[in-house]
Scaffold this active site. Sequence first.
Site, PDB file in Angstrom:
ATOM      1  N   LYS A 117       0.872  -1.170   0.000  1.00 36.33           N
ATOM      2  CA  LYS A 117       0.000   0.000   0.000  1.00 36.33           C
ATOM      3  C   LYS A 117       0.909   1.220   0.000  1.00 36.33           C
ATOM      4  CE  LYS A 117      -4.078   1.962   2.220  1.00 36.33           C
ATOM      5  NZ  LYS A 117      -3.689   3.349   2.279  1.00 36.33           N
ATOM      6  N   ASP A 119       2.141   5.036  -0.008  1.00 37.38           N
ATOM      7  CA  ASP A 119       1.625   6.182   0.724  1.00 37.38           C
ATOM      8  C   ASP A 119       1.777   7.455  -0.096  1.00 37.38           C
ATOM      9  OD1 ASP A 119       0.298   7.291   2.754  1.00 37.38           O
ATOM     10  OD2 ASP A 119       1.961   7.285   4.182  1.00 37.38           O
ATOM     11  N   LYS A 292      -6.395  -8.170  -2.400  1.00 33.56           N
ATOM     12  CA  LYS A 292      -7.632  -8.121  -3.185  1.00 33.56           C
ATOM     13  C   LYS A 292      -7.983  -9.537  -3.616  1.00 33.56           C
ATOM     14  CE  LYS A 292      -5.945  -3.747  -4.893  1.00 33.56           C
ATOM     15  NZ  LYS A 292      -5.231  -3.052  -5.954  1.00 33.56           N
ATOM     16  N   CYS A 434      37.445  18.655  23.628  1.00 35.81           N
ATOM     17  CA  CYS A 434      36.054  18.266  23.885  1.00 35.81           C
ATOM     18  C   CYS A 434      35.894  16.749  23.769  1.00 35.81           C
ATOM     19  CB  CYS A 434      35.141  18.977  22.898  1.00 35.81           C
ATOM     20  SG  CYS A 434      33.409  18.581  23.140  1.00 35.81           S
TER      21      CYS A 434
HETATM   22  S1  IVH Z   1      -6.779  -0.379  -4.286  1.00 33.03           S
HETATM   23  C1  IVH Z   1     -11.125  -0.285  -5.054  1.00 33.03           C
HETATM   24  N1  IVH Z   1      -4.182  -0.733  -4.067  1.00 33.03           N
HETATM   25  O1  IVH Z   1      -5.012   3.511  -0.513  1.00 33.03           O
HETATM   26  C2  IVH Z   1      -9.796  -0.338  -4.412  1.00 33.03           C
HETATM   27  N2  IVH Z   1      -5.130   1.236  -3.149  1.00 33.03           N
HETATM   28  O2  IVH Z   1      -6.885   3.660   1.672  1.00 33.03           O
HETATM   29  C3  IVH Z   1      -9.103   0.959  -4.482  1.00 33.03           C
HETATM   30  N3  IVH Z   1      -3.498   2.761  -2.170  1.00 33.03           N
HETATM   31  O3  IVH Z   1      -7.420   5.391  -2.230  1.00 33.03           O
HETATM   32  C4  IVH Z   1      -7.785   0.999  -3.890  1.00 33.03           C
HETATM   33  N4  IVH Z   1      -1.715   1.553  -2.611  1.00 33.03           N
HETATM   34  O4  IVH Z   1      -4.936   5.786  -2.792  1.00 33.03           O
HETATM   35  C5  IVH Z   1      -5.226   0.065  -3.794  1.00 33.03           C
HETATM   36  N5  IVH Z   1      -1.907  -1.134  -3.996  1.00 33.03           N
HETATM   37  C6  IVH Z   1      -2.944  -0.349  -3.718  1.00 33.03           C
HETATM   38  C7  IVH Z   1      -2.790   0.888  -3.061  1.00 33.03           C
HETATM   39  C8  IVH Z   1      -3.922   1.645  -2.786  1.00 33.03           C
HETATM   40  C9  IVH Z   1      -2.169   2.677  -2.088  1.00 33.03           C
HETATM   41  C10 IVH Z   1      -4.277   3.878  -1.634  1.00 33.03           C
HETATM   42  C11 IVH Z   1      -5.285   4.430  -2.619  1.00 33.03           C
HETATM   43  C12 IVH Z   1      -6.593   4.319  -1.940  1.00 33.03           C
HETATM   44  C13 IVH Z   1      -6.194   4.276  -0.504  1.00 33.03           C
HETATM   45  C14 IVH Z   1      -7.236   3.603   0.346  1.00 33.03           C
END
Ligand code: IVH
Length: 671
Positions: A117, A119, A292, A434
Amino acid sequence: MVSEQALQQIKSLRDEINQHNIDYHVLDAPQVSDQYYDQLLRKLHELEVEFPELLTSDSPTQRVGAEVSEQFESVQHEVPMLSLDNAFDEDEMLAFNKRLSDLLAVDTSLQYSAEPKLDGLAVSLLYVQGKLVRAATRGDGRSGENITTNVRTIKSVPLKLIGDKVPELLEVRGEVYMPLKGFNQLNDRQRQNDQKVFANPRNAAAGSLRQLDPKITASRPLTFCSYAIAQLNGEVLPATQYEQMLLVKSFGLPISPYIKQLSSIENCSDYYQELADKRDSLSFEIDGVVFKLNDIKQQNKTGFVSRAPRWAIARKFPAQEVMTTILDVEFQVGRTGALTPVARLDPVEVGGVVVSNATLHNMDEINRKDIRIGDTVIVRRAGDVIPEVVSAVLKDRKADFKKPEMPATCPVCESEVIQQEGQAAYRCTGGLVCAAQRKEAIKLFASRKAMDIDGLGDKLVEQLVDQGLINSIADLFSLTLEQLSSLDRMAEKSAQNLLDALEHSKQTTLPRFIYSLGIREVGEATALALANYFTELEAVENADEETLILVDDVGPVVAANIVHFFDQSENEQVIETVIKAGLQWPPIERIEDIDLPLKGTTYVITGTLENYSRQQAAEILKKLGAKVSSSVSKKTTAVVAGAKPGSKVDKANKLNVTVLDEKAFDELTGN
Ligand code: IVH
């Protein structure tokens, strides 16, 4: 809790969250840590579950983001841009898996596609006939901002799709983010120019993307990674999440190199752990792992709840930004005598590590961030960098919280502290008097990239200096087994190991030794350049500033530092002592010994050449045996000048040094 009480609490939570949302999403100026924000949202969510009659559609738990800022044109998302639900532990992951198994009525393992994920911020890219026609932010999920001109400046976003099966229409979703190195460089630059320093890479990415002037966006090190297909026409949509991403990749769009298909929820747990272990060594910031359902049919069956898909979840890592209090500010004396303000914190866990100190960089930074002792602050650590204080939470400030003050005398040796003109740093004037500076010098000498003395870590160096067993590097090689064994927690075996390591370190190389001396601003690369240029330590010791600037990487400031270092008789004594103790290195083959046509000459390259970059021209000269320097002096053979040469040609003319144009350069080098 009675319903009336709950209503009050819910209301105040919503107000607070709404304010944080605006601070974060609209103003790019968060006032609290993400972790604290998540806690508020969770608390609210729990209350709404407990008192469902109090749930309203305008609750922050019921919407995706915050208001759209008005600077950019608004864009409708044909397919809403959703958020993700979070899981904070293994149990929540198992519950997620169970929920899906139940919904789908399957009793075999579910397959997932997993990736980090990132950032940064979510962006939608729309390609029509293979061309990027629109880029948009998420906004509130239904409509976002049109940021096409800015996104076009991001090099990892293709303007045109590649491959022979380019679809009529493709909408890709992904994350725009800023890698850590670029983020740190940007902040250094901002600091030098007295401009806003960004709290974290995500704010830097958001701030950079929101620029009305695309030139500014272009100058920021942003990058993009795809994670979903939102729309695809004119091409068969693959049946799994994983294959969809491979298709996206085949069009020339970046996807995560860490993406993986996993055949069960247990494998998800292993993957999470693997990434958690890698997290600190990644070149970009991640705040968790996204899982997912891999099978798209299964995704469609499970559908959505208001805020997020049911078929995906983000397993979050421990936060890298948390809140705590500054108990005190102390000043740490470094190797060069610079005093760095360090915040002593109420210990707090950040990113899985307990942190009780954080750097405040320097006094300018304290003033810029307006930080006081007693403040509640946001503390951040990322990768293996030193934790830092990001900002103070002003609403918790009391009138009697005091500004930290630079002491007039060194906290370690009580010598005078001065600020040199034009420098941000304050320095202790004690030098080798020092103890702090002596300790730091010895730590550097022993470190891995220097003399690599196994077992002589920072703690032991402090102990040895505090016990009066060593005063400088010179004393290291006369330590005895008896002395070492007398130390606390030092068994005879470890003492002997250390003596062996000291003995072993005596066989070194000249670049390592030069680096290990800790001459100000002489890092590994410069030490190597010095060693190769002079090949003998004595030649470095005796070089004057004019000769030193002939070395790659060495400008007037570093040259002056080197001359100053060897001018100090204490330093010369230290060198003499360690060499007497047996420290040695193999000879370096002199490039002069090889017969090359431009042997013994020195060139300076300036201005813009038509057919070469300056670097290429320098390589050509060096291959022919010439030296290439950055500054012109009497010893320069000639200056090679392209278009718009500037002051170096003026200086050459003043010193009667030949100036060559590109044609003459070609003749000289036979190109
Ligand atoms: S999938 C329908 N995959 O996290 C699913 N999101 O907290 C949509 N994000 O808005 C998101 N890395 O900006 C997905 N590998 C990743 C991600 C990711 C970062 C962010 C994205 C999303 C937010 C949700």
